[in-house]
Design a protein around this motif. Structure first.
Motif, short mmCIF file in Angstrom:
data_model
loop_
_atom_site.label_atom_id
_atom_site.label_comp_id
_atom_site.label_asym_id
_atom_site.label_seq_id
_atom_site.Cartn_x
_atom_site.Cartn_y
_atom_site.Cartn_z
N ILE B 30 0.85 -1.19 0.00
CA ILE B 30 0.00 0.00 0.00
C ILE B 30 0.88 1.24 0.00
O ILE B 30 1.98 1.22 0.55
N THR B 31 0.40 2.27 -0.66
CA THR B 31 1.14 3.54 -0.65
C THR B 31 0.15 4.68 -0.85
O THR B 31 -1.00 4.44 -1.22
N ASN B 32 0.60 5.93 -0.60
CA ASN B 32 -0.31 7.06 -0.88
C ASN B 32 -0.49 7.18 -2.38
O ASN B 32 0.44 7.00 -3.13
N SER B 33 -1.69 7.55 -2.80
CA SER B 33 -1.92 7.68 -4.24
C SER B 33 -1.21 8.89 -4.83
O SER B 33 -0.90 8.92 -5.99
N ARG B 34 -0.97 9.91 -3.99
CA ARG B 34 -0.33 11.15 -4.47
C ARG B 34 -1.06 11.66 -5.70
O ARG B 34 -2.23 11.41 -5.90
N SER B 35 -0.31 12.34 -6.53
CA SER B 35 -0.98 12.80 -7.75
C SER B 35 -0.46 12.04 -8.94
O SER B 35 -0.82 12.32 -10.06
N ASN B 36 0.40 11.08 -8.67
CA ASN B 36 0.99 10.36 -9.78
C ASN B 36 0.60 8.89 -9.69
O ASN B 36 1.20 8.10 -8.96
N TYR B 37 -0.44 8.54 -10.44
CA TYR B 37 -0.99 7.19 -10.33
C TYR B 37 -0.03 6.11 -10.80
O TYR B 37 0.03 5.03 -10.24
N ALA B 38 0.72 6.42 -11.85
CA ALA B 38 1.63 5.40 -12.38
C ALA B 38 2.67 5.04 -11.33
O ALA B 38 2.97 3.87 -11.09
N VAL B 39 3.20 6.07 -10.67
CA VAL B 39 4.19 5.81 -9.62
C VAL B 39 3.55 5.08 -8.46
O VAL B 39 4.09 4.11 -7.92
N ALA B 40 2.36 5.55 -8.07
CA ALA B 40 1.68 4.93 -6.93
C ALA B 40 1.48 3.44 -7.17
O ALA B 40 1.74 2.61 -6.30
N SER B 41 1.04 3.09 -8.39
CA SER B 41 0.79 1.67 -8.63
C SER B 41 2.10 0.90 -8.65
O SER B 41 2.18 -0.25 -8.21
N SER B 42 3.13 1.55 -9.13
CA SER B 42 4.43 0.90 -9.17
C SER B 42 4.97 0.67 -7.76
O SER B 42 5.50 -0.41 -7.44
N VAL B 43 4.82 1.69 -6.91
CA VAL B 43 5.30 1.57 -5.53
C VAL B 43 4.50 0.50 -4.78
O VAL B 43 5.06 -0.35 -4.08
N ALA B 44 3.19 0.53 -4.95
CA ALA B 44 2.36 -0.46 -4.25
C ALA B 44 2.73 -1.87 -4.71
O ALA B 44 2.78 -2.81 -3.92
N ARG B 45 3.00 -1.98 -6.01
CA ARG B 45 3.36 -3.29 -6.54
C ARG B 45 4.70 -3.75 -5.96
O ARG B 45 4.86 -4.91 -5.57
N ASP B 46 5.66 -2.81 -5.86
CA ASP B 46 6.95 -3.17 -5.25
C ASP B 46 6.77 -3.61 -3.81
O ASP B 46 7.40 -4.55 -3.35
N GLU B 47 5.92 -2.88 -3.10
CA GLU B 47 5.64 -3.25 -1.70
C GLU B 47 5.08 -4.67 -1.65
O GLU B 47 5.44 -5.46 -0.79
N ALA B 450 3.08 -0.93 -20.25
CA ALA B 450 4.49 -0.59 -20.04
C ALA B 450 4.82 -0.99 -18.62
O ALA B 450 4.44 -0.33 -17.68
N GLN B 451 5.51 -2.09 -18.49
CA GLN B 451 5.85 -2.56 -17.15
C GLN B 451 7.01 -1.73 -16.61
O GLN B 451 8.12 -1.86 -17.09
N GLU B 452 6.70 -0.91 -15.64
CA GLU B 452 7.80 -0.15 -15.05
C GLU B 452 8.53 -1.04 -14.07
O GLU B 452 7.91 -1.70 -13.24
N LYS B 453 9.80 -1.02 -14.15
CA LYS B 453 10.57 -1.88 -13.25
C LYS B 453 10.80 -1.16 -11.94
O LYS B 453 11.24 -0.02 -11.91
N GLY B 454 10.47 -1.82 -10.90
CA GLY B 454 10.64 -1.21 -9.58
C GLY B 454 11.75 -1.90 -8.82
O GLY B 454 12.55 -2.65 -9.38
#
Lengths: 428, 457
Positions: B30-47, B450-454
């Motif tokens: 889980i992470t804050n959604s912030r204003s950047n959804y792509a990053v948020a989903s990437s961070v949550a996925r890494d978590e 586009a799979q962002e690598k975390g």
């Protein structure tokens, strides 16, 4: 209804309808010069044949309001009416109409609308109509004649109800109309028109029924509002309408033969994924957005109650030239908005089964109590009876502030995904 | 290791859940959604990937005969805390780098020198005190970097401002600008490296001298192996408020309504009705015996009665969101709040406080007010059928669950079983992951465009 053709449909019938409407508004603009009398009236329970038989021209404020919604004019008209003191809770058709009047009464085709010589209030299932014409009476200072149509409280039309309306027609309504028209009603003229009405009605019913075919060649809600245009407004009982519905029926039959679906804002339907029955009026300010939310998910509306507000012909009613006044009475009594809730539920249930629908959806509009009251009950009861999932969205007729695009889209997507899940489960 | 991923992009938080091919939960993040959804989903996925590796560690420890003498649960807990600490330290270092860059920019000009040294000192203190946050038994109000670093940094800044060493607003503005960059910075530190550092910290705490050295070596070998085993994400489904912004193909986006219903049913298979109160929407759902949603209602046009309502009230009272429920539980007198509008409720709150009414009583009334709204939504969706599951961020609030229980008993009888779950905030992501698994099994699996690598990929 009576919507000017857009690039949504390039059909010949559509072009014809466009010509008919343009011609009608043209006649209205020159009504004063040509000495034509103008009657403002409502769609449910309208007496078009009678108006025409007396040589008068109808104006339908409801249709003007929805047209204003489609032409993105309604927000400013509503603001105008609110500035004049009409509250936020007043029906937005009314406010839109009042605002349009105050802004110069320019018709949907850009012509100027003449003021009414008579306000013909055929009161059918909507109490607001009465208030609406009270307001217009103040604005125009012209005579009002009311035809009181008793509500089908027990779900049926009785002889007494029919007699009550015929009495009003004979003793009050027709005399008042004759006085404005400056001539006596010729019964033969009325009968001639009623016979033409029945012809067009036959073809319209065939168009509705075509949606039983898979894929449906029509969209019976978004496309349907175009189809009801002529018959629900100024053209029922005219040769024009007969031609229009004949042509429309031919087009639909041809599409059925080739397996084509209805044309949508994004082009022809290629895959009919869901068959839906819809209850409630559409939203006019975001009509195409709303339509796309269906068409992009492969959802075709196979039947809708809104397209029956001006007459339930598919239940067998036809105007009958042999009983002219009684048939007008039956027509007024039989409109969808004049039906009680159990009858409405029965009707929608019948549509769900008859058109083999995967789901039914209610668009609950803030403005319209004659539609919205009891809709949640309707939803539950229909789910119980049919086992078909119901969906529910909320918007308004012509006030854009009540169309939450993201929310409605979200709900609709959820709903269609729910239907998809049900289909998959059924297939397993 | 093959897995499927569900991501729930909420208005407040973004959640990710990983399932293995059998459908067991491997990890969630889980992470804050912030204003950047792509990053948020990437961070949550890494978590979630990190959590998944810890699950794999646990499985590896449990299946290893030689671990008999080791308290594996204690070891895992400690290892997890130390790993969090390592991540936190790496982020603090990044924060320092970003601040340096900002200070080197033009806008600080003559204020640079007076801000730079205190900022460095405060950051050094944060780094120095970081381990304290992760000692066994330490209570953290939140694990989000913004909250942890924010609290520590503000404390340092306030102290220095009081002593006249620094202009508080200036140093806070620096932090605020820097933290945003750090939050949207995707760590490229190797997961294995961080875990190995964490293990070095954790081992002395957990493994006593009496444990044989070959067991220590075995632990290290297992950790190394699990840290580097490839995790293959085979199928994705995204859902939630921001789902349209995700780099997912249309087929991989599901409605949150369906996902929440499916998730709740997975955790409590007897579930037939679900209430989910999130940050800005409330959903009432009915599900069938397979977890398929059969009817639903959502709030629209007005978000009063959602989590943000409580957030707003917490802000008005200048207390933490998590403190609202416990405070309201201390109410001794029933008062009534009539406003359903968030803003008006705030005004009503201030008015009542000025009249001398107790904060606890007013808060209790506010909780009742929002749950009454939820009850009408449930009624619209078809009422409550046994069993009933309460999910979403608001179900973490003890007063909310208490009031809901009372209202349910009052309207639907006292024999309705009500479920809440400590992880209920993940229900949407769990449901999405279950749909992703369906897709995988049906040969319809979709990946992100586009799979962002975390950090842990």
């Amino acid at each position: 209804m009576a919507i000017a053709a857009t690039d949504v449909s390039k059909d010949r019938s559509q072009a014809r309808q466009k010509r008919m409407i343009a011609d009608h508004f043209d006649k209205l603009e020159h009504a004063k010069e040509t000495g034509k009398k103008v009657v403002y009236t409502f769609v449910p329970g309208n007496l078009t044949e009678l108006i025409d038989a007396l040589g008068m021209l109808p104006v339908l404020p409801e249709i003007n309001a929805l047209q204003s919604g489609m032409r993105k004019k309604s927000a400013e008209y509503i603001a105008e009416a609110e500035k004049a003191g009409h509250s936020e809770d007043v029906c937005t058709y009314v406010k839109c109409d009042i605002g349009m009047l105050k802004s110069g009464n320019v018709s949907p085709t850009g012509t100027r609308l003449p003021p009414p010589d008579l306000l013909l209030l055929s009161y059918t299932g909507c109490f607001t109509f009465m208030k609406w014409f009270e307001l217009l009476k103040q604005e125009y200072n012209c005579p009002v004649v009311m035809l009181h149509v008793p509500y089908q409280a027990d779900g049926m039309i009785t002889d007494e109800m029919r007699r009550y309306i015929v009495d009003q027609l004979e003793q009050v309504v027709i005399p008042a109309m004759e006085q404005v028209a400056g001539k006596k009603l010729d019964m033969q003229e009325l009968e001639k028109r009623l016979a033409l009405s029945a012809k067009a009605e036959d073809d319209l019913v065939a168009v509705w029924e075509s949606a039983r075919h898979r894929p449906s060649p029509i969209d019976g809600y978004f496309g349907g509002v175009y189809y009801i245009g002529p018959i629900f407004s100024a053209f029922r009982g005219t040769e024009d309408a007969v031609h229009y519905y004949r042509e429309l029926r031919e087009e639909v039959t041809a599409r059925m033969a080739t397996g084509e679906g209805p044309t949508t804002p994004d082009g022809p339907t290629t895959n009919e994924k869901f068959r839906i029955v819809v209850e409630g009026p559409p939203n006019w300010t975001h009509f195409y957005d709303f339509w796309r939310m269906f068409s992009r998910e492969g959802a075709t509306v196979v039947a809708s109650t809104y397209t029956r507000v001006g007459g339930l012909y598919d239940l067998g009613f036809r105007h009958d030239s042999r009983r002219p006044l009684e048939t007008l009475a039956d027509y007024c009594l039989g409109c969808y908005t004049n039906m009680n809730l159990p009858s409405r539920i029965d009707l929608i249930e019948q549509y769900i089964k008859r058109y083999d629908a995967d789901g039914f959806l209610i668009n609950s509009v803030k403005s319209c109590n004659s539609f919205s009251v009891g809709q949640l009950l309707v939803l539950r009861e229909l789910e119980k009876r049919t086992g078909v999932p119901g969906g529910f969205v909320e918007s308004d007729l012509v006030d854009p502030r009540y169309f939450g695009k993201a929310n409605i889209d979200n709900r609709l997507q959820s709903y269609f995904q729910m239907l998809e899940g049900k289909k998959r489960k059924g297939a397993q | 290791m093959k897995c499927v991923v569900g991501i729930d992009l909420g208005s407040t938080t973004t959640k990710a859940v990983l399932l293995d091919e059998r459908g067991s939960v491997l990890g969630q993040g889980i992470t804050n959604s912030r204003s950047n959804y792509a990053v948020a989903s990437s961070v949550a996925r890494d978590e979630a990937l990190t959590a998944a590796r810890f699950t794999m560690l646990e499985r590896a420890f449990e299946s290893d005969q030689r671990m008999g003498s080791v308290e594996t649960q204690t070891l895992l807990e400690r290892l997890a805390a130390c790993f969090r600490l390592e991540v936190y330290l790496a982020q603090l270092e990044q924060l320092g780098r970003v601040m340096e860059l900002l200070l080197a920019g033009d806008q600080y000009g003559r204020h640079r020198s007076e801000t730079e040294a205190p900022a460095r000192d405060i950051l050094a203190e944060c780094i120095r005190d970081a381990p304290q946050l992760f000692v066994p038994g330490a209570r953290r109000k939140s694990d989000f970097f913004r909250d942890l670093a924010g609290a520590a940094f503000m404390a340092g800044a306030e102290r220095r401002a009081r002593e006249g060493q620094v202009v508080f607003e200036r140093i806070v503005a620096l932090f605020d600008r820097a933290i945003f960059d750090v939050e949207t910075w995707l760590m490229n530190v190797e997961f294995a490296t961080l875990l190995s550092r964490a293990l070095d910290r954790a081992l002395p705490d957990v493994i006593t001298d009496s444990v044989r050295s070959d067991v220590r070596d075995e632990i290290k070998a297992i950790v190394d192996r699990v840290a580097t085993v490839p995790i293959e994400e085979c199928s994705y489904v995204g859902t939630g408020y921001g789902r349209q912004t995700l780099p997912f193909p249309k087929e991989a986006v599901r409605s949150e309504i369906l996902c929440h219903g499916r998730g709740a049913h997975r955790v409590f298979p007897g579930t037939r009705s679900v209430l989910d109160i999130g940050g800005q929407d409330t959903k009432a759902l009915q599900v069938d015996d397979s977890g398929m949603v059969t009817a639903f209602q959502m709030n629209d046009r007005c978000a009063a009665g959602c989590g943000r309502y409580l957030g707003y009230i917490a802000d008005e009272l200048n207390i933490g969101l998590h403190e609202l429920g416990p405070l309201a539980l201390q109410s001794t007198k029933v008062v009534k709040i009539n406003s359903t509008c968030t803003v008006f409720a705030g005004a009503e709150l201030r008015e009542r406080l000025s009249l001398g009414q107790r904060r606890e009583d007013i808060l209790a009334a506010l909780h009742r007010s929002i749950l009454t709204r939820a009850m009408s939504l449930i009624a619209r969706s078809g009422g409550i059928r046994n069993e009933f599951t309460f999910t979403g961020g608001v179900c973490k609030n003890p007063m909310a669950t208490k009031v809901l229980g009372e209202l349910v008993a009052e309207h639907y009888g006292s024999d309705i079983v009500i479920h809440t779950h400590p992880d209920s905030i993940y229900m949407g992501a769990l449901g999405a992951a279950l749909f992703a698994l369906d897709d995988l099994q049906a040969g319809r699996a979709r990946l992100m465009l586009a799979q962002e690598k975390g950090i842990a990929s």
